[in-house]
Motif scaffolding. Structure first.
Motif, short mmCIF file in Angstrom:
data_model
loop_
_atom_site.label_atom_id
_atom_site.label_comp_id
_atom_site.label_asym_id
_atom_site.label_seq_id
_atom_site.Cartn_x
_atom_site.Cartn_y
_atom_site.Cartn_z
N GLY A 122 2.91 10.34 -3.12
CA GLY A 122 3.21 9.77 -1.82
C GLY A 122 2.12 10.10 -0.83
N LEU A 123 2.26 9.58 0.39
CA LEU A 123 1.26 9.83 1.43
C LEU A 123 1.18 11.31 1.76
CD1 LEU A 123 1.99 6.85 3.85
CD2 LEU A 123 0.18 7.04 2.15
N GLY A 124 2.32 11.97 1.78
CA GLY A 124 2.33 13.41 2.08
C GLY A 124 1.59 14.22 1.04
N SER A 125 1.75 13.83 -0.23
CA SER A 125 1.06 14.54 -1.31
C SER A 125 -0.45 14.35 -1.22
CB SER A 125 1.56 14.05 -2.67
OG SER A 125 2.94 14.30 -2.81
N LEU A 126 -0.86 13.12 -0.95
CA LEU A 126 -2.30 12.85 -0.82
C LEU A 126 -2.88 13.59 0.37
CD1 LEU A 126 -2.24 9.02 -1.58
CD2 LEU A 126 -3.20 10.80 -3.04
N ARG A 127 -2.14 13.64 1.47
CA ARG A 127 -2.59 14.38 2.64
C ARG A 127 -2.72 15.87 2.31
NH1 ARG A 127 -2.32 13.10 8.04
NH2 ARG A 127 -1.08 11.26 7.51
N GLY A 128 -1.74 16.38 1.56
CA GLY A 128 -1.78 17.79 1.18
C GLY A 128 -2.96 18.11 0.27
N ILE A 129 -3.26 17.20 -0.65
CA ILE A 129 -4.41 17.41 -1.55
C ILE A 129 -5.71 17.46 -0.75
CG2 ILE A 129 -5.78 16.35 -3.39
CD1 ILE A 129 -3.13 15.28 -4.53
N LEU A 130 -5.87 16.54 0.19
CA LEU A 130 -7.10 16.50 0.98
C LEU A 130 -7.23 17.71 1.90
CD1 LEU A 130 -7.16 12.73 2.02
CD2 LEU A 130 -8.61 13.85 0.32
N GLN A 138 -10.24 16.96 -7.61
CA GLN A 138 -8.93 16.43 -7.26
C GLN A 138 -8.96 15.76 -5.88
OE1 GLN A 138 -5.80 19.27 -7.69
NE2 GLN A 138 -4.21 17.71 -7.82
N ARG A 139 -9.72 16.34 -4.95
CA ARG A 139 -9.85 15.71 -3.63
C ARG A 139 -10.59 14.38 -3.74
NH1 ARG A 139 -11.75 20.79 -2.23
NH2 ARG A 139 -13.75 19.94 -1.50
N LEU A 140 -11.59 14.35 -4.61
CA LEU A 140 -12.33 13.12 -4.83
C LEU A 140 -11.44 12.04 -5.44
CD1 LEU A 140 -15.28 12.17 -4.44
CD2 LEU A 140 -15.67 12.74 -6.84
N SER A 141 -10.60 12.47 -6.38
CA SER A 141 -9.65 11.53 -7.00
C SER A 141 -8.64 11.02 -5.98
CB SER A 141 -8.93 12.22 -8.17
OG SER A 141 -9.84 12.59 -9.18
N ALA A 145 -7.96 7.20 -4.92
CA ALA A 145 -6.64 6.58 -5.01
C ALA A 145 -6.21 5.98 -3.68
CB ALA A 145 -5.62 7.63 -5.46
N ILE A 146 -6.63 6.61 -2.57
CA ILE A 146 -6.25 6.12 -1.24
C ILE A 146 -6.83 4.73 -0.99
CG2 ILE A 146 -6.59 6.56 1.24
CD1 ILE A 146 -6.49 9.57 0.51
N ARG A 147 -7.94 4.42 -1.64
CA ARG A 147 -8.58 3.11 -1.45
C ARG A 147 -7.66 1.95 -1.82
NH1 ARG A 147 -13.26 3.91 -5.33
NH2 ARG A 147 -13.61 1.69 -4.95
N TYR A 148 -6.65 2.21 -2.62
CA TYR A 148 -5.75 1.15 -3.07
C TYR A 148 -4.47 1.07 -2.23
CZ TYR A 148 -8.86 1.20 -7.06
OH TYR A 148 -9.97 1.15 -7.84
N LEU A 149 -4.39 1.91 -1.20
CA LEU A 149 -3.25 1.85 -0.30
C LEU A 149 -3.50 0.79 0.78
CD1 LEU A 149 -2.58 5.67 0.26
CD2 LEU A 149 -1.17 4.10 -1.06
N LYS A 152 -3.53 0.28 6.87
CA LYS A 152 -2.90 1.05 7.95
C LYS A 152 -2.54 2.46 7.50
CE LYS A 152 0.88 0.71 11.29
NZ LYS A 152 2.07 -0.07 11.73
N GLU A 153 -2.17 2.63 6.23
CA GLU A 153 -1.82 3.94 5.70
C GLU A 153 -3.05 4.70 5.21
OE1 GLU A 153 0.94 3.08 2.62
OE2 GLU A 153 2.54 2.43 3.98
N ALA A 154 -4.06 3.98 4.75
CA ALA A 154 -5.22 4.62 4.15
C ALA A 154 -6.16 5.21 5.19
CB ALA A 154 -5.97 3.62 3.28
#
Length: 323
Positions: A122-130, A138-141, A145-149, A152-154
Protein backbone atom coordinates in the motif's frame (compact mmCIF):
# COMPACT_ATOMS: atom_id res chain seq x y z
CA UNK A 1 -21.56 -38.59 45.33
CA UNK A 2 -22.92 -36.84 42.27
CA UNK A 3 -26.16 -38.81 42.38
CA UNK A 4 -26.59 -38.13 46.12
CA UNK A 5 -26.06 -34.37 45.77
CA UNK A 6 -28.39 -34.21 42.76
CA UNK A 7 -31.12 -36.09 44.66
CA UNK A 8 -30.72 -33.92 47.76
CA UNK A 9 -30.88 -30.73 45.68
CA UNK A 10 -34.05 -31.91 43.95
CA UNK A 11 -35.75 -32.98 47.19
CA UNK A 12 -34.84 -29.87 49.19
CA UNK A 13 -35.83 -27.49 46.37
CA UNK A 14 -39.13 -29.32 45.97
CA UNK A 15 -39.77 -28.95 49.73
CA UNK A 16 -39.05 -25.24 49.55
CA UNK A 17 -41.53 -24.87 46.67
CA UNK A 18 -44.11 -26.88 48.62
CA UNK A 19 -43.72 -24.64 51.66
CA UNK A 20 -44.07 -21.41 49.69
CA UNK A 21 -47.12 -22.71 47.80
CA UNK A 22 -48.86 -24.03 50.91
CA UNK A 23 -52.45 -22.74 51.18
CA UNK A 24 -52.27 -21.66 54.80
CA UNK A 25 -49.03 -20.12 55.98
CA UNK A 26 -48.23 -20.93 59.55
CA UNK A 27 -45.84 -19.03 61.71
CA UNK A 28 -42.31 -19.64 60.53
CA UNK A 29 -43.24 -20.77 56.98
CA UNK A 30 -40.78 -18.34 55.44
CA UNK A 31 -38.11 -19.61 57.79
CA UNK A 32 -38.74 -23.19 56.60
CA UNK A 33 -38.53 -21.97 53.00
CA UNK A 34 -35.21 -20.21 53.46
CA UNK A 35 -33.74 -23.19 55.30
CA UNK A 36 -34.79 -25.76 52.69
CA UNK A 37 -33.92 -23.50 49.75
CA UNK A 38 -30.60 -22.57 51.34
CA UNK A 39 -29.70 -26.25 51.88
CA UNK A 40 -30.72 -27.00 48.28
CA UNK A 41 -28.48 -24.16 47.07
CA UNK A 42 -25.63 -25.45 49.20
CA UNK A 43 -26.00 -28.98 47.79
CA UNK A 44 -26.18 -27.57 44.27
CA UNK A 45 -23.01 -25.54 44.90
CA UNK A 46 -21.15 -28.66 46.01
CA UNK A 47 -22.48 -30.47 42.94
CA UNK A 48 -21.21 -27.70 40.64
CA UNK A 49 -17.82 -27.83 42.36
CA UNK A 50 -17.38 -31.39 41.18
CA UNK A 51 -17.88 -30.31 37.55
CA UNK A 52 -15.78 -27.15 37.58
CA UNK A 53 -12.53 -27.15 35.62
CA UNK A 54 -9.22 -27.14 37.53
CA UNK A 55 -8.51 -23.54 36.53
CA UNK A 56 -11.74 -22.39 38.18
CA UNK A 57 -11.17 -24.54 41.24
CA UNK A 58 -8.02 -22.52 41.95
CA UNK A 59 -10.31 -19.63 42.91
CA UNK A 60 -12.30 -21.80 45.31
CA UNK A 61 -14.01 -19.24 47.54
CA UNK A 62 -14.83 -16.88 44.69
CA UNK A 63 -16.26 -19.62 42.47
CA UNK A 64 -18.30 -21.22 45.26
CA UNK A 65 -19.63 -17.85 46.44
CA UNK A 66 -20.74 -16.96 42.94
CA UNK A 67 -22.61 -20.24 42.43
CA UNK A 68 -24.18 -20.10 45.90
CA UNK A 69 -25.41 -16.49 45.54
CA UNK A 70 -26.87 -17.04 42.07
CA UNK A 71 -28.65 -20.27 43.00
CA UNK A 72 -30.02 -18.82 46.25
CA UNK A 73 -31.19 -15.47 44.84
CA UNK A 74 -32.72 -16.98 41.69
CA UNK A 75 -34.64 -20.13 42.69
CA UNK A 76 -34.89 -22.78 39.96
CA UNK A 77 -33.93 -20.32 37.17
CA UNK A 78 -30.51 -19.65 38.66
CA UNK A 79 -29.75 -23.34 39.00
CA UNK A 80 -30.85 -24.12 35.45
CA UNK A 81 -28.83 -21.21 34.10
CA UNK A 82 -25.73 -22.25 36.01
CA UNK A 83 -26.00 -25.79 34.71
CA UNK A 84 -25.93 -24.61 31.11
CA UNK A 85 -23.60 -21.63 31.46
CA UNK A 86 -21.02 -23.11 33.82
CA UNK A 87 -21.11 -26.87 33.91
CA UNK A 88 -21.86 -27.59 30.26
CA UNK A 89 -20.05 -24.60 28.78
CA UNK A 90 -16.87 -25.11 30.79
CA UNK A 91 -16.67 -28.82 30.21
CA UNK A 92 -17.69 -28.73 26.55
CA UNK A 93 -15.79 -25.73 25.14
CA UNK A 94 -15.60 -24.90 21.46
CA UNK A 95 -12.65 -26.76 19.94
CA UNK A 96 -9.72 -24.48 19.18
CA UNK A 97 -6.75 -24.99 16.92
CA UNK A 98 -3.54 -23.70 18.35
CA UNK A 99 -1.20 -22.37 15.68
CA UNK A 100 2.14 -21.35 17.08
CA UNK A 101 3.31 -19.95 13.75
CA UNK A 102 2.05 -19.54 10.22
CA UNK A 103 4.16 -19.44 7.10
CA UNK A 104 3.46 -16.59 4.66
CA UNK A 105 4.93 -15.67 1.31
CA UNK A 106 7.58 -12.97 1.41
CA UNK A 107 6.34 -10.04 -0.67
CA UNK A 108 8.69 -8.59 -3.26
CA UNK A 109 8.26 -5.22 -4.95
CA UNK A 110 7.52 -5.87 -8.65
CA UNK A 111 9.65 -4.19 -11.30
CA UNK A 112 6.90 -4.02 -13.87
CA UNK A 113 3.44 -4.70 -12.41
CA UNK A 114 0.66 -5.17 -14.93
CA UNK A 115 -1.61 -2.71 -13.13
CA UNK A 116 -1.52 -0.60 -9.94
CA UNK A 117 -4.21 -2.80 -8.37
CA UNK A 118 -1.84 -5.77 -8.49
CA UNK A 119 0.61 -3.98 -6.20
CA UNK A 120 0.82 -5.89 -2.93
CA UNK A 121 2.21 -2.92 -1.02
CA UNK A 122 0.00 0.00 0.00
CA UNK A 123 0.94 3.68 -0.06
CA UNK A 124 1.88 3.57 3.60
CA UNK A 125 4.24 0.65 3.04
CA UNK A 126 5.94 2.35 0.11
CA UNK A 127 6.29 5.54 2.13
CA UNK A 128 7.80 3.54 4.99
CA UNK A 129 10.29 1.84 2.67
CA UNK A 130 11.45 5.17 1.24
CA UNK A 131 11.70 6.82 4.66
CA UNK A 132 13.14 4.12 6.92
CA UNK A 133 14.62 1.20 4.95
CA UNK A 134 18.43 1.06 4.87
CA UNK A 135 18.50 -1.29 1.89
CA UNK A 136 19.19 0.82 -1.20
CA UNK A 137 17.96 -1.85 -3.62
CA UNK A 138 14.62 -2.03 -1.85
CA UNK A 139 14.21 1.77 -1.95
CA UNK A 140 15.06 1.70 -5.64
CA UNK A 141 12.48 -1.03 -6.20
CA UNK A 142 9.92 1.06 -4.29
CA UNK A 143 10.50 4.08 -6.55
CA UNK A 144 10.22 1.85 -9.59
CA UNK A 145 6.91 0.43 -8.32
CA UNK A 146 5.56 3.91 -7.54
CA UNK A 147 5.85 4.77 -11.24
CA UNK A 148 2.82 2.56 -11.89
CA UNK A 149 0.60 4.31 -9.36
CA UNK A 150 -1.83 7.12 -10.31
CA UNK A 151 0.00 10.43 -10.63
CA UNK A 152 -1.84 12.07 -7.73
CA UNK A 153 -0.67 9.30 -5.37
CA UNK A 154 2.78 8.83 -6.88
CA UNK A 155 4.03 12.45 -6.85
CA UNK A 156 4.16 12.88 -3.01
CA UNK A 157 6.15 9.63 -2.79
CA UNK A 158 8.53 10.74 -5.52
CA UNK A 159 9.17 13.95 -3.57
CA UNK A 160 10.24 11.86 -0.58
CA UNK A 161 12.61 9.93 -2.82
CA UNK A 162 14.18 13.20 -4.04
CA UNK A 163 15.80 13.57 -0.59
CA UNK A 164 17.29 10.06 -0.63
CA UNK A 165 21.02 9.65 0.06
CA UNK A 166 21.40 7.32 -2.90
CA UNK A 167 22.09 8.93 -6.28
CA UNK A 168 20.30 6.13 -8.11
CA UNK A 169 17.10 6.57 -6.08
CA UNK A 170 17.13 10.35 -6.54
CA UNK A 171 17.80 10.12 -10.26
CA UNK A 172 14.99 7.62 -10.79
CA UNK A 173 12.59 9.86 -8.84
CA UNK A 174 13.68 12.93 -10.84
CA UNK A 175 13.27 11.12 -14.13
CA UNK A 176 9.82 9.85 -13.14
CA UNK A 177 8.63 13.33 -12.15
CA UNK A 178 10.16 14.81 -15.28
CA UNK A 179 8.35 12.22 -17.39
CA UNK A 180 4.99 13.19 -15.85
CA UNK A 181 5.64 16.90 -16.38
CA UNK A 182 6.93 16.35 -19.92
CA UNK A 183 3.82 14.37 -20.81
CA UNK A 184 1.51 17.15 -19.61
CA UNK A 185 3.56 19.86 -21.36
CA UNK A 186 3.52 17.83 -24.56
CA UNK A 187 -0.28 17.65 -24.34
CA UNK A 188 -0.45 21.42 -23.80
CA UNK A 189 1.73 22.07 -26.84
CA UNK A 190 -0.43 19.83 -29.01
CA UNK A 191 -3.63 21.55 -27.80
CA UNK A 192 -2.15 25.01 -28.39
CA UNK A 193 -1.50 24.12 -32.02
CA UNK A 194 -5.05 22.81 -32.28
CA UNK A 195 -6.40 26.03 -30.75
CA UNK A 196 -4.42 28.15 -33.22
CA UNK A 197 -5.95 26.27 -36.15
CA UNK A 198 -9.51 26.23 -34.81
CA UNK A 199 -10.29 28.34 -31.70
CA UNK A 200 -12.94 26.69 -29.54
CA UNK A 201 -13.95 26.94 -25.90
CA UNK A 202 -13.44 23.19 -25.42
CA UNK A 203 -9.82 23.28 -26.59
CA UNK A 204 -9.01 26.36 -24.51
CA UNK A 205 -10.58 24.66 -21.48
CA UNK A 206 -8.46 21.54 -22.06
CA UNK A 207 -5.27 23.64 -22.12
CA UNK A 208 -6.29 25.37 -18.90
CA UNK A 209 -7.13 22.01 -17.37
CA UNK A 210 -3.61 20.76 -18.05
CA UNK A 211 -2.04 23.89 -16.56
CA UNK A 212 -4.27 23.43 -13.53
CA UNK A 213 -3.10 19.82 -13.28
CA UNK A 214 0.55 20.96 -13.30
CA UNK A 215 -0.30 23.31 -10.44
CA UNK A 216 -2.47 20.86 -8.53
CA UNK A 217 0.01 17.98 -8.70
CA UNK A 218 2.69 20.19 -7.18
CA UNK A 219 5.37 19.45 -9.76
CA UNK A 220 6.93 22.92 -9.49
CA UNK A 221 7.96 25.44 -6.84
CA UNK A 222 6.03 28.61 -6.00
CA UNK A 223 7.11 30.96 -8.86
CA UNK A 224 6.39 28.35 -11.53
CA UNK A 225 3.16 27.34 -9.80
CA UNK A 226 2.01 30.97 -9.99
CA UNK A 227 2.85 30.95 -13.69
CA UNK A 228 0.69 27.84 -14.19
CA UNK A 229 -2.24 29.61 -12.51
CA UNK A 230 -1.77 32.70 -14.67
CA UNK A 231 -1.72 30.61 -17.86
CA UNK A 232 -4.75 28.58 -16.74
CA UNK A 233 -6.67 31.79 -16.03
CA UNK A 234 -5.65 33.24 -19.40
CA UNK A 235 -6.97 30.27 -21.36
CA UNK A 236 -10.13 30.04 -19.29
CA UNK A 237 -10.92 33.68 -20.05
CA UNK A 238 -10.37 32.88 -23.73
CA UNK A 239 -12.73 29.93 -23.41
CA UNK A 240 -15.36 32.19 -21.81
CA UNK A 241 -14.99 34.61 -24.70
CA UNK A 242 -15.61 31.79 -27.18
CA UNK A 243 -18.47 30.17 -25.24
CA UNK A 244 -19.27 30.53 -21.50
CA UNK A 245 -19.51 26.83 -20.65
CA UNK A 246 -20.41 25.88 -17.05
CA UNK A 247 -17.32 23.67 -16.65
CA UNK A 248 -15.13 26.58 -17.78
CA UNK A 249 -16.58 28.88 -15.12
CA UNK A 250 -16.19 26.17 -12.49
CA UNK A 251 -12.50 25.68 -13.25
CA UNK A 252 -12.01 29.45 -13.43
CA UNK A 253 -13.52 29.68 -9.96
CA UNK A 254 -11.00 27.12 -8.67
CA UNK A 255 -8.09 29.00 -10.25
CA UNK A 256 -9.27 32.30 -8.77
CA UNK A 257 -9.55 30.67 -5.36
CA UNK A 258 -5.94 29.49 -5.68
CA UNK A 259 -4.95 33.05 -6.61
CA UNK A 260 -6.86 34.35 -3.55
CA UNK A 261 -9.17 36.45 -5.72
CA UNK A 262 -12.26 35.43 -3.78
CA UNK A 263 -14.84 37.94 -5.03
CA UNK A 264 -14.06 37.12 -8.67
CA UNK A 265 -14.11 33.41 -7.79
CA UNK A 266 -17.63 33.74 -6.38
CA UNK A 267 -18.78 35.49 -9.58
CA UNK A 268 -17.38 32.68 -11.75
CA UNK A 269 -18.87 29.96 -9.58
CA UNK A 270 -22.28 31.66 -9.65
CA UNK A 271 -22.01 31.80 -13.45
CA UNK A 272 -21.34 28.05 -13.41
CA UNK A 273 -24.53 27.60 -11.39
CA UNK A 274 -26.53 29.68 -13.84
CA UNK A 275 -25.07 27.62 -16.66
CA UNK A 276 -26.64 24.44 -15.30
CA UNK A 277 -24.27 22.89 -12.77
CA UNK A 278 -25.81 21.45 -9.60
CA UNK A 279 -25.42 23.33 -6.35
CA UNK A 280 -23.70 20.35 -4.70
CA UNK A 281 -20.98 20.54 -7.38
CA UNK A 282 -20.25 24.21 -6.72
CA UNK A 283 -21.10 24.54 -3.01
CA UNK A 284 -17.70 23.39 -1.61
CA UNK A 285 -15.87 26.10 -3.58
CA UNK A 286 -18.42 28.78 -2.72
CA UNK A 287 -18.07 27.77 0.93
CA UNK A 288 -14.27 28.05 0.69
CA UNK A 289 -14.52 31.55 -0.79
CA UNK A 290 -17.04 32.62 1.87
CA UNK A 291 -14.82 31.21 4.61
CA UNK A 292 -11.75 33.10 3.38
CA UNK A 293 -13.87 36.28 3.29
CA UNK A 294 -14.98 35.53 6.89
CA UNK A 295 -18.64 35.25 5.88
CA UNK A 296 -19.37 32.28 8.15
CA UNK A 297 -23.16 32.54 7.79
CA UNK A 298 -22.79 31.87 4.06
CA UNK A 299 -20.43 29.00 4.78
CA UNK A 300 -23.08 27.32 6.92
CA UNK A 301 -25.66 27.79 4.17
CA UNK A 302 -23.43 26.26 1.51
CA UNK A 303 -22.58 23.34 3.79
CA UNK A 304 -26.24 22.30 3.70
CA UNK A 305 -25.79 21.26 0.06
CA UNK A 306 -22.96 18.82 0.80
CA UNK A 307 -23.69 15.04 0.81
CA UNK A 308 -25.05 13.49 4.00
CA UNK A 309 -23.71 9.98 3.32
CA UNK A 310 -21.64 8.70 6.23
CA UNK A 311 -17.95 8.13 5.54
CA UNK A 312 -17.73 10.92 2.98
CA UNK A 313 -15.12 13.57 3.88
CA UNK A 314 -17.49 16.32 2.76
CA UNK A 315 -20.26 14.93 4.97
CA UNK A 316 -17.93 15.25 7.97
CA UNK A 317 -17.32 18.87 7.04
CA UNK A 318 -21.07 19.40 6.74
CA UNK A 319 -21.66 17.94 10.22
CA UNK A 320 -18.97 20.21 11.69
CA UNK A 321 -20.58 23.39 10.36
CA UNK A 322 -24.12 22.29 11.27
CA UNK A 323 -23.05 21.75 14.87
Amino acid sequence: MIFTLSLLTLILESLSLYVINFDVFVEGSWLYYFITHGLASLCFTCLCWLFLSPSHKKHGITSLSFVLVISFCMPIIGMIGLVFSLVLALNLPKPQKNYEWRSIEQLVLPKSPEAPNNLSYGLGSLRGILSFTDNEDQRLSAVNAIRYLPEKEAIPLFKIALNDLSDDVRLLAYSSLDKIEFKINETIEHLQKKLAQKPTAVTAHQIAQNYWELYYLGLAESPLKDHYLVKAREYLLKACAYEPLPKVNLLLGKVLLAQEDYSQAIDSLEQALKGGLLMKQVAPYLAEAAFMMKNYTKVRQYMMYLPQKQGNSLSELRSFWNE
